[in-house]
Design a protein around this motif. Sequence first.
Motif, mmCIF file in Angstrom:
data_model
loop_
_atom_site.group_PDB
_atom_site.id
_atom_site.type_symbol
_atom_site.label_atom_id
_atom_site.label_comp_id
_atom_site.label_asym_id
_atom_site.label_seq_id
_atom_site.Cartn_x
_atom_site.Cartn_y
_atom_site.Cartn_z
ATOM 1 N N PRO A 43 128.001 22.162 33.773
ATOM 2 C CA PRO A 43 127.720 22.484 34.174
ATOM 3 C C PRO A 43 128.885 23.238 35.311
ATOM 4 C CG PRO A 43 125.691 20.739 34.580
ATOM 5 C CD PRO A 43 127.193 20.445 33.672
ATOM 6 N N HIS A 44 129.788 22.107 36.169
ATOM 7 C CA HIS A 44 130.919 22.283 37.032
ATOM 8 C C HIS A 44 131.664 22.926 35.231
ATOM 9 C CE1 HIS A 44 133.978 19.261 34.785
ATOM 10 N NE2 HIS A 44 133.051 18.939 35.053
ATOM 11 N N GLU A 45 132.139 22.590 34.251
ATOM 12 C CA GLU A 45 132.749 23.570 33.356
ATOM 13 C C GLU A 45 132.774 25.174 33.890
ATOM 14 O OE1 GLU A 45 134.117 19.939 30.646
ATOM 15 O OE2 GLU A 45 132.396 21.539 29.803
ATOM 16 N N VAL A 46 131.566 25.196 33.195
ATOM 17 C CA VAL A 46 130.813 26.794 33.228
ATOM 18 C C VAL A 46 131.440 27.908 34.733
ATOM 19 C CG1 VAL A 46 128.671 28.569 33.291
ATOM 20 C CG2 VAL A 46 128.478 26.638 31.281
ATOM 21 N N ALA A 47 131.343 27.275 36.321
ATOM 22 C CA ALA A 47 131.303 27.577 37.370
ATOM 23 C C ALA A 47 132.507 28.116 37.831
ATOM 24 C CB ALA A 47 130.784 26.345 38.413
ATOM 25 N N ALA A 48 133.285 27.715 36.877
ATOM 26 C CA ALA A 48 134.425 27.295 36.844
ATOM 27 C C ALA A 48 134.880 28.086 36.038
ATOM 28 C CB ALA A 48 135.496 26.141 36.505
ATOM 29 N N GLY A 49 134.594 28.278 34.899
ATOM 30 C CA GLY A 49 134.881 30.301 34.551
ATOM 31 C C GLY A 49 134.306 31.136 34.569
ATOM 32 N N SER A 88 136.947 24.932 45.737
ATOM 33 C CA SER A 88 135.463 25.152 45.657
ATOM 34 C C SER A 88 134.687 24.690 46.919
ATOM 35 C CB SER A 88 135.067 24.323 44.727
ATOM 36 O OG SER A 88 133.146 24.230 45.022
ATOM 37 N N ALA A 89 134.120 24.867 48.208
ATOM 38 C CA ALA A 89 133.161 23.849 48.985
ATOM 39 C C ALA A 89 132.293 23.717 48.588
ATOM 40 C CB ALA A 89 133.010 25.563 49.670
ATOM 41 N N PHE A 90 131.939 22.387 49.389
ATOM 42 C CA PHE A 90 130.332 21.917 48.687
ATOM 43 C C PHE A 90 129.674 21.838 50.219
ATOM 44 C CE2 PHE A 90 134.038 19.686 46.661
ATOM 45 C CZ PHE A 90 133.648 20.409 44.919
ATOM 46 N N ALA A 91 130.283 21.065 51.436
ATOM 47 C CA ALA A 91 129.216 22.233 52.532
ATOM 48 C C ALA A 91 128.837 22.553 52.920
ATOM 49 C CB ALA A 91 128.752 19.912 53.438
ATOM 50 N N LEU A 92 128.516 23.768 52.993
ATOM 51 C CA LEU A 92 128.828 24.968 53.178
ATOM 52 C C LEU A 92 127.391 25.576 54.154
ATOM 53 C CD1 LEU A 92 130.591 27.491 53.021
ATOM 54 C CD2 LEU A 92 129.211 28.472 51.434
ATOM 55 N N PRO A 93 127.730 25.750 55.694
ATOM 56 C CA PRO A 93 126.762 26.692 56.292
ATOM 57 C C PRO A 93 126.682 27.868 56.195
ATOM 58 C CG PRO A 93 128.431 25.434 57.753
ATOM 59 C CD PRO A 93 129.004 24.977 56.381
ATOM 60 N N MET A 94 125.795 28.027 56.249
ATOM 61 C CA MET A 94 124.828 29.470 56.119
ATOM 62 C C MET A 94 125.092 30.177 57.494
ATOM 63 S SD MET A 94 121.336 30.897 55.147
ATOM 64 C CE MET A 94 120.464 32.472 55.949
ATOM 65 N N ALA A 95 126.314 31.352 57.176
ATOM 66 C CA ALA A 95 126.739 31.729 59.075
ATOM 67 C C ALA A 95 127.383 32.751 58.448
ATOM 68 C CB ALA A 95 127.818 31.040 58.876
ATOM 69 N N ALA A 96 127.868 33.248 59.452
ATOM 70 C CA ALA A 96 127.996 35.022 59.110
ATOM 71 C C ALA A 96 129.957 35.234 58.650
ATOM 72 C CB ALA A 96 128.573 35.954 60.180
ATOM 73 N N GLY A 97 130.375 35.527 57.415
ATOM 74 C CA GLY A 97 131.550 35.510 57.059
ATOM 75 C C GLY A 97 131.231 34.866 55.871
ATOM 76 N N VAL A 103 130.526 27.608 46.541
ATOM 77 C CA VAL A 103 130.220 26.452 46.432
ATOM 78 C C VAL A 103 129.881 26.556 44.595
ATOM 79 C CG1 VAL A 103 127.726 24.687 46.043
ATOM 80 C CG2 VAL A 103 129.134 26.047 47.869
ATOM 81 N N LYS A 104 130.992 26.286 43.939
ATOM 82 C CA LYS A 104 131.429 26.472 42.755
ATOM 83 C C LYS A 104 131.392 25.117 41.552
ATOM 84 C CE LYS A 104 133.951 29.982 44.129
ATOM 85 N NZ LYS A 104 135.714 30.897 43.782
ATOM 86 N N ASP A 105 131.864 23.969 42.166
ATOM 87 C CA ASP A 105 131.997 22.972 41.117
ATOM 88 C C ASP A 105 130.690 21.920 41.296
ATOM 89 O OD1 ASP A 105 133.462 20.299 39.960
ATOM 90 O OD2 ASP A 105 134.704 19.979 41.158
ATOM 91 N N LEU A 106 130.138 21.777 40.219
ATOM 92 C CA LEU A 106 129.112 21.203 40.787
ATOM 93 C C LEU A 106 128.698 19.651 40.724
ATOM 94 C CD1 LEU A 106 125.557 23.268 39.881
ATOM 95 C CD2 LEU A 106 126.919 23.118 42.097
ATOM 96 N N GLN A 107 129.637 19.137 39.705
ATOM 97 C CA GLN A 107 129.882 17.266 39.469
ATOM 98 C C GLN A 107 129.433 16.703 40.958
ATOM 99 O OE1 GLN A 107 129.562 17.043 36.173
ATOM 100 N NE2 GLN A 107 130.854 15.235 36.210
ATOM 101 N N PRO A 108 130.402 17.011 41.368
ATOM 102 C CA PRO A 108 130.417 16.282 42.397
ATOM 103 C C PRO A 108 129.326 15.940 43.415
ATOM 104 C CG PRO A 108 132.440 17.786 42.899
ATOM 105 C CD PRO A 108 131.640 18.144 41.933
ATOM 106 N N LEU A 109 128.516 16.964 43.153
ATOM 107 C CA LEU A 109 126.292 16.828 43.436
ATOM 108 C C LEU A 109 125.814 16.190 42.774
ATOM 109 C CD1 LEU A 109 127.021 20.710 44.816
ATOM 110 C CD2 LEU A 109 126.898 18.597 46.375
ATOM 111 N N LEU A 110 126.005 16.377 41.230
ATOM 112 C CA LEU A 110 125.221 15.921 40.080
ATOM 113 C C LEU A 110 125.217 14.223 39.618
ATOM 114 C CD1 LEU A 110 123.150 16.909 37.870
ATOM 115 C CD2 LEU A 110 125.376 17.670 36.265
#
Length: 250
Positions: A43-49, A88-97, A103-110
């Motif tokens: 999945p992270h390879e797909v995201a990187a592309g 890539s960000a991982f721990a991203l707050p929902m906020a304006a801007g 959140v592109k790289d899922l490998q560290p999450l997976l």
Amino acid sequence: MTRSTASNSSNQPTIEALMMRFLASRSDAGSSAVESGESEVEPHEVAAGFRVDPRAAWHDANYTGVNGSPPAAQLPTEWALLVGQPSSAFALPMAAGHFPQRVKDLQPLLTKFNPAELRPTGTQGALPAFAGMRTWIAKNGKTSPLVAAGLARTLGDFDTAAKLLDGTTGAENEKAALLWQRGKCAEALAAWDAMPESAAVQFNRGMARLFLGQIADARPLLQKAVDAIPETSGWHTLARLYLAVAEIHG
């Protein structure tokens, strides 16, 4: 390459399925990049592309559930360059801007999922260049302070973001997001816990607990965020992604 797998004891979609949906609905990737089914691609390879659609990201950065105002008619200078950054960000707050497509790289999450390594520390330097974006922030800070502060926060210009938010009404969520990005994560969570409930606050309470290692407590909050955020928003997909991570690693 053999694809990593992870058990999913609930009926939550797998991370792979969520990423494929994310790519199909929020990017301009070709259809070959988002086909479902068996694949030898991680999945992270797909995201990187894939390339983020700047207008979709701008819509999510101005989601009315966050700041209550519609997107500006014209994209900021260098916006497409910012959303195309490979980091890539991982721990991203929902906020304006902020835009969930960061959140592109899922490998560290997976895989091993070490929350302490994935949440911000506040020690990262500001992004170089982006003079045009910083000019846009300076020009629009008075009329759109929440979005301008969020863009400054994304660039790593934390002092600029703090000045834009100082004295601005309705900026509590954004101030907590700034604490989070500065690495003051426990303070940020305490601030979110003290706020009235909203879709963004529920998302951020769950996100913060997930990346502070309080996974069991994160799940019901992320479920509330999933239920509250429209499916057309990229934040809905990210909430479901974080919920799936909590289900897998909880």
